[in-house]
Enzyme design. Structure first.
Site: not given
Ligand SMILES: Cc1ncc(COP(=O)(O)O)c(C=O)c1O
Length: 384
Positions: A51, A103, A175, A200
């Site tokens: 961890r 998101y 992000d 992604k």
């Molecule tokens: C731009 C963006 N940020 C964060 C996330 C969240 O990621 P996760 O699904 O790996 O938790 C997503 C998920 O689709 C996303 O498209």
């Protein structure tokens, strides 16, 4: 940042991915060990319990920091766990300015979980610097942005937002999931932290969840490492390895994603049943010039307006090469319906406010033969 390679593709393949010293294996081993033997009390080889740290995870954290140009990174069990970790660096009473079109899972976390712990959030169109400027409060600690945004593909000027936020004593977190560090490196433009859903493009094969936060300051690294240990939402060694493998082809994948993305966007923009196409690579995108300046490619994320829920469903039912489903950034073309999928949590009113309609369809263009993708869209759009 510890890398000796100036080239992005070389860093992706070699930084943190050095051959394993014991055997010469060219791939990083998956260290499936929860614990590590110690020679005597307090004497060990740097690992005590997974961890806290794990050799496969260490390698991935080194690699991803090098790709974004940060000093170090910390990986978490998902993109949302990474976002949650960043928010946990704040304390009750702190204020966050966040993009109004993130998101959907991000405002869900902010509004339905973190606001219960004394954090406050203001959502603003981050493409409008004046609006951002007006949102600062004396207790604003963080400005959280996506660019391009999901799914409306609005951009924000990262250099300007970073300068503005720093003047107000706030840090900027970007992000960068949509562009990947191959096409956009926010730290070079002044951002303080960059995060990704590695699920992604970084992984790229739709086979594992993960999240990363790339840091620019030692105190960020220390606090996030402490959070990994204290809160435990770490990424498993196997998932770390999947990303280490996926990232080796990031550069070539992104080039193909971008090439296919441009062709699909051109096709959609000209299609008579498509009312509007949202893609920063199109000359009529309101921030096309900023896109050219800030990014080195336009990427593979496109949204388009079909006019109604029924039209969207008619076409989505027909796709064969494109896979209808959530997520993005995989080698396969993924097509989705934001209103009922990624942005369902915003509710009808929340979506209406920012312009996500029931007819909006989002496509993450894969790296299949582009003609096959175009033919598939053609036959699917004929159903409208
Ligand atoms: C731009 C963006 N940020 C964060 C996330 C969240 O990621 P996760 O699904 O790996 O938790 C997503 C998920 O689709 C996303 O498209």
């Amino acid at each position: 940042m510890s890398t000796k390679f100036p080239g992005f593709a070389t860093r992706a393949i070699h930084t943190g991915q050095e051959p394993e010293p014991a055997t010469g294996a060219v791939n990083v081993p998956i260290y499936l060990s929860s614990t590590y033997v110690q020679e005597e009390i307090g004497k060990h080889k740097g690992y005590e319990y997974s961890r806290v740290s794990n050799p496969t995870r260490d390698r991935l954290e080194t690699n991803l920091a090098a790709l974004e140009g940060g000093i170090a990174s910390r990986v978490f069990a998902s993109g949302m766990a990474a976002i949650n970790a960043v928010a946990t660096l704040l304390k009750a009473g702190d204020h966050v300015i966040a993009g109004h079109n993130l998101y959907g899972g991000t405002p869900r976390l902010f509004n339905q979980v973190l606001s219960n712990f004394g954090l406050t959030f203001t959502y603003v169109d981050t493409s409008d610097l004046n609006a951002v400027e007006k949102s600062f409060q004396p207790n604003t600690r963080l400005v959280f942005v996506e660019t391009p945004t999901n799914p409306l593909m609005e951009l924000c000027d990262l250099r300007a937002i970073s300068d503005l936020s720093h003047r107000h004593g706030a840090e900027v977190v970007v992000d960068n999931t949509f562009m990947s560090p191959y096409f956009q490196r926010p730290i070079e433009l002044g951002a303080d932290m960059v995060l990704h859903s590695t699920t992604k493009f970084l992984n790229g094969h739709s086979d594992g969840l993960g999240g990363v936060v790339v840091c620019t300051k030692p105190e960020q690294v220390e606090k996030l490492a402490f959070l990994q240990k204290a809160a435990g939402a770490i990424l498993s060694p196997f998932e770390c390895w999947l990303i280490l493998r996926g990232v080796k082809t990031l550069a070539v994948r992104m080039l193909q994603h971008d090439s296919n993305g441009r062709k699909v966007a051109d096709y959609l923009a000209k299609h008579k049943k498509v009312q509007k196409t949202f893609y920063p690579g199109l000359p009529d995108h309101p921030q096309h010039e900023l896109a050219k300046r800030q990014m080195t490619g336009f990427g593979a994320m496109i949204s388009f307006e079909t006019g109604s829920l029924s039209n969207a469903n008619k076409m989505l039912r027909k796709v064969r090469v494109c896979s209808l489903g959530e997520s993005l950034g995989g080698v396969e073309t993924l097509i989705s319906h934001p209103a009922t999928m990624t942005h369902a949590a915003l509710g009808e009113e929340g979506r209406r406010k920012i312009g996500i309609t029931d007819g909006l369809v989002r496509i993450s263009v894969g790296i299949e033969d582009v003609q096959d993708i175009l033919d598939d869209l053609d036959q699917a759009l004929a159903a409208i």
